[in-house]
Write a protein that holds these residues in place. Structure first.
Motif, short mmCIF file in Angstrom:
data_model
loop_
_atom_site.label_atom_id
_atom_site.label_comp_id
_atom_site.label_asym_id
_atom_site.label_seq_id
_atom_site.Cartn_x
_atom_site.Cartn_y
_atom_site.Cartn_z
N THR A 95 0.83 -1.21 0.00
CA THR A 95 0.00 0.00 0.00
C THR A 95 0.86 1.26 0.00
O THR A 95 0.35 2.36 -0.20
CB THR A 95 -0.92 0.03 1.23
OG1 THR A 95 -0.12 -0.07 2.42
CG2 THR A 95 -1.91 -1.13 1.19
N ARG A 96 2.16 1.10 0.21
CA ARG A 96 3.05 2.26 0.23
C ARG A 96 3.20 2.84 -1.18
O ARG A 96 3.44 2.11 -2.13
CB ARG A 96 4.44 1.87 0.75
CG ARG A 96 4.44 1.30 2.16
CD ARG A 96 5.83 0.81 2.56
NE ARG A 96 5.80 0.18 3.87
CZ ARG A 96 5.93 0.85 5.01
NH1 ARG A 96 6.11 2.16 4.98
NH2 ARG A 96 5.89 0.22 6.17
N ILE A 97 3.07 4.16 -1.28
CA ILE A 97 3.27 4.82 -2.56
C ILE A 97 3.83 6.22 -2.31
O ILE A 97 3.32 6.96 -1.46
CB ILE A 97 1.97 4.87 -3.39
CG1 ILE A 97 2.22 5.54 -4.75
CG2 ILE A 97 0.84 5.55 -2.64
CD1 ILE A 97 1.09 5.36 -5.73
N ALA A 98 4.89 6.55 -2.99
CA ALA A 98 5.52 7.86 -2.81
C ALA A 98 4.62 8.95 -3.40
O ALA A 98 3.92 8.73 -4.40
CB ALA A 98 6.89 7.88 -3.49
N PRO A 99 4.62 10.14 -2.82
CA PRO A 99 3.80 11.24 -3.35
C PRO A 99 4.18 11.59 -4.79
O PRO A 99 5.33 11.47 -5.20
CB PRO A 99 4.12 12.41 -2.41
CG PRO A 99 4.68 11.78 -1.17
CD PRO A 99 5.37 10.53 -1.61
N ALA A 100 3.18 12.03 -5.53
CA ALA A 100 3.41 12.36 -6.94
C ALA A 100 4.38 13.51 -7.13
O ALA A 100 5.16 13.54 -8.09
CB ALA A 100 2.07 12.70 -7.60
N HIS A 101 4.38 14.47 -6.20
CA HIS A 101 5.11 15.72 -6.45
C HIS A 101 6.64 15.58 -6.42
O HIS A 101 7.34 16.51 -6.81
CB HIS A 101 4.67 16.81 -5.47
CG HIS A 101 4.82 16.45 -4.02
ND1 HIS A 101 3.75 16.11 -3.23
CD2 HIS A 101 5.92 16.38 -3.23
CE1 HIS A 101 4.18 15.85 -2.00
NE2 HIS A 101 5.49 16.00 -1.98
N GLY A 102 7.17 14.43 -5.99
CA GLY A 102 8.62 14.25 -6.03
C GLY A 102 9.12 13.60 -7.30
O GLY A 102 10.33 13.46 -7.50
N LEU A 103 8.20 13.23 -8.20
CA LEU A 103 8.56 12.43 -9.38
C LEU A 103 8.68 13.28 -10.64
O LEU A 103 7.84 14.13 -10.90
CB LEU A 103 7.49 11.34 -9.60
CG LEU A 103 7.73 10.37 -10.75
CD1 LEU A 103 9.02 9.57 -10.56
CD2 LEU A 103 6.54 9.41 -10.90
N PHE A 104 9.74 13.00 -11.41
CA PHE A 104 9.97 13.66 -12.68
C PHE A 104 10.22 12.60 -13.76
O PHE A 104 11.00 11.65 -13.53
CB PHE A 104 11.23 14.54 -12.64
CG PHE A 104 11.14 15.73 -11.73
CD1 PHE A 104 11.00 17.01 -12.25
CD2 PHE A 104 11.22 15.58 -10.35
CE1 PHE A 104 10.93 18.11 -11.42
CE2 PHE A 104 11.16 16.68 -9.50
CZ PHE A 104 11.02 17.95 -10.04
N LEU A 105 9.59 12.75 -14.90
CA LEU A 105 10.02 12.00 -16.08
C LEU A 105 11.24 12.74 -16.61
O LEU A 105 11.14 13.88 -17.05
CB LEU A 105 8.91 11.95 -17.13
CG LEU A 105 9.28 11.33 -18.48
CD1 LEU A 105 9.73 9.88 -18.34
CD2 LEU A 105 8.10 11.43 -19.45
N LYS A 106 12.39 12.09 -16.56
CA LYS A 106 13.64 12.77 -16.92
C LYS A 106 13.89 12.76 -18.42
O LYS A 106 14.30 13.77 -19.01
CB LYS A 106 14.82 12.12 -16.20
CG LYS A 106 16.15 12.79 -16.49
CD LYS A 106 17.29 12.11 -15.76
CE LYS A 106 18.62 12.78 -16.07
NZ LYS A 106 19.76 12.11 -15.40
N SER A 107 13.66 11.60 -19.08
CA SER A 107 13.96 11.52 -20.50
C SER A 107 13.21 10.38 -21.16
O SER A 107 12.89 9.38 -20.52
CB SER A 107 15.47 11.36 -20.74
OG SER A 107 15.93 10.12 -20.21
N VAL A 108 12.95 10.55 -22.45
CA VAL A 108 12.43 9.51 -23.32
C VAL A 108 13.38 9.43 -24.50
O VAL A 108 13.63 10.44 -25.17
CB VAL A 108 11.00 9.82 -23.82
CG1 VAL A 108 10.48 8.67 -24.68
CG2 VAL A 108 10.07 10.10 -22.66
N LEU A 109 13.93 8.23 -24.76
CA LEU A 109 14.93 8.08 -25.82
C LEU A 109 14.40 7.19 -26.94
O LEU A 109 13.56 6.31 -26.72
CB LEU A 109 16.22 7.47 -25.26
CG LEU A 109 16.90 8.21 -24.10
CD1 LEU A 109 18.22 7.54 -23.74
CD2 LEU A 109 17.12 9.67 -24.44
N TYR A 110 14.93 7.44 -28.14
CA TYR A 110 14.57 6.68 -29.33
C TYR A 110 15.86 6.17 -29.94
O TYR A 110 16.57 6.89 -30.64
CB TYR A 110 13.79 7.56 -30.30
CG TYR A 110 12.47 8.03 -29.70
CD1 TYR A 110 11.33 7.25 -29.83
CD2 TYR A 110 12.40 9.20 -28.97
CE1 TYR A 110 10.13 7.65 -29.25
CE2 TYR A 110 11.20 9.61 -28.39
CZ TYR A 110 10.07 8.83 -28.53
OH TYR A 110 8.90 9.23 -27.95
#
Length: 294
Positions: A268-283
């Motif tokens: 049930t543990r889940i970190a808050p959304a506000h600390g998360l960043f999508l850093k990169s998407v690579l192709y």
């Protein structure tokens, strides 16, 4: 690179990279028919109306992010069909036009590329990296106000980083990550390959006052995979933090992973959304689309 549209018009497809501070949004995906909840995509498509495309411009988002989650660099593809006789926009002009007409200050288009008409921003991505920011040595009310929406303040003075790194080793590689998946995931398979996890001290925040530097420490967790399950990163982060605080052991993380049970007492543990960043998407096959951030 382009396909013919109505009456000789040319349809051009673009891959765009964009960033946003997610605090004000109900996620990245557009919310249709609501006056209160909006996604980043709503603003991007509103700006794209000013391109005067013959057909409405729709952004196909590479990586969905939840409400409150940020992106240093997300990606999407879009088609622009200009009127007959008008050449396709150059990527530079497209980028400038979108930024000029964006109506929200927390969104910025970073770069655009012309791609083939069958390119798909979500399916073609070969790597996604998420970054999670933590703070120790203070409670949330003691955190600088400029940091409150971009990191998770833990009620602890230190973390057992060695134990977190040991626990992370159990998550590396190809596994069924069912135990770290939230309900509502559209994924047909819960098997994913986690290529990299790192736990490291983060850079000192420029918003921390000198007398606070001694006690306040920032930490960065990074996760890389081709794709992730719904809320997988936030659940893995919460589990690693519990290990760092001594609430769980590295062995517990291994047992939770192998249980494949998303409803276990620790899951049930889940970190808050506000600390998360999508850093990169690579192709990977598109060398010219190298990482915007390295």
């Amino acid at each position: 690179m382009g396909s013919c549209g109505a009456a000789g018009s040319v349809r051009a497809r673009y891959l765009v990279f964009f960033q946003y501070l997610g605090t004000d949004f109900n996620g990245v995906v557009a919310i249709r028919g609501s006056q209160r909840a909006v996604g980043v995509q709503n603003f991007l498509e509103e700006a794209a109306k000013r391109l005067n495309s013959v057909e409405p411009v729709r952004f196909t988002i590479s990586s969905r992010t939840d409400a409150g989650v940020h992106a240093l660099s997300n990606a999407a593809h879009l088609d622009v069909l200009r009127r007959s006789g008008q050449p396709p926009f150059s990527p530079e002009v497209l980028t400038q036009a979108l930024n000029t007409h964006l109506r929200h200050p927390a969104i910025r288009v970073l770069k655009a590329f012309r791609v083939s008409s069958d390119f798909h921003a979500r399916h073609a991505a070969t790597s996604r990296t998420y970054l999670y920011r933590l703070a120790t040595g203070c409670t949330w009310p003691q955190l600088p106000v400029f940091e409150r929406n971009i990191c998770w303040a833990l009620q602890t003075d230190c973390l057992d980083v060695a134990a977190m790194e040991e626990a992370a080793q159990h998550l590396l590689g190809t596994h069924d990550f069912s135990a770290f998946q939230s309900a509502g995931s559209p994924a047909k398979s819960s098997v994913r390959t986690l290529r990299r996890i790192s736990v490291s001290p983060g850079p000192t925040s420029p918003f921390v006052l000198p007398h606070e530097n001694r006690r306040l420490q920032f930490w960065t967790l990074e996760f890389e995979s081709q794709s992730f399950l719904y809320r997988q990163v936030r659940r893995m982060t919460a589990m690693l933090v519990a290990v760092g605080q001594g609430i769980l052991t590295p062995t517990h993380v291994k047992e939770i992973l192998e249980s494949r049970d998303p409803l276990g007492k620790h899951q049930t543990r889940i970190a808050p959304a506000h600390g998360l960043f999508l850093k990169s998407v690579l192709y990977g096959d598109l060398e010219d689309f190298g990482p915007i951030f390295s």
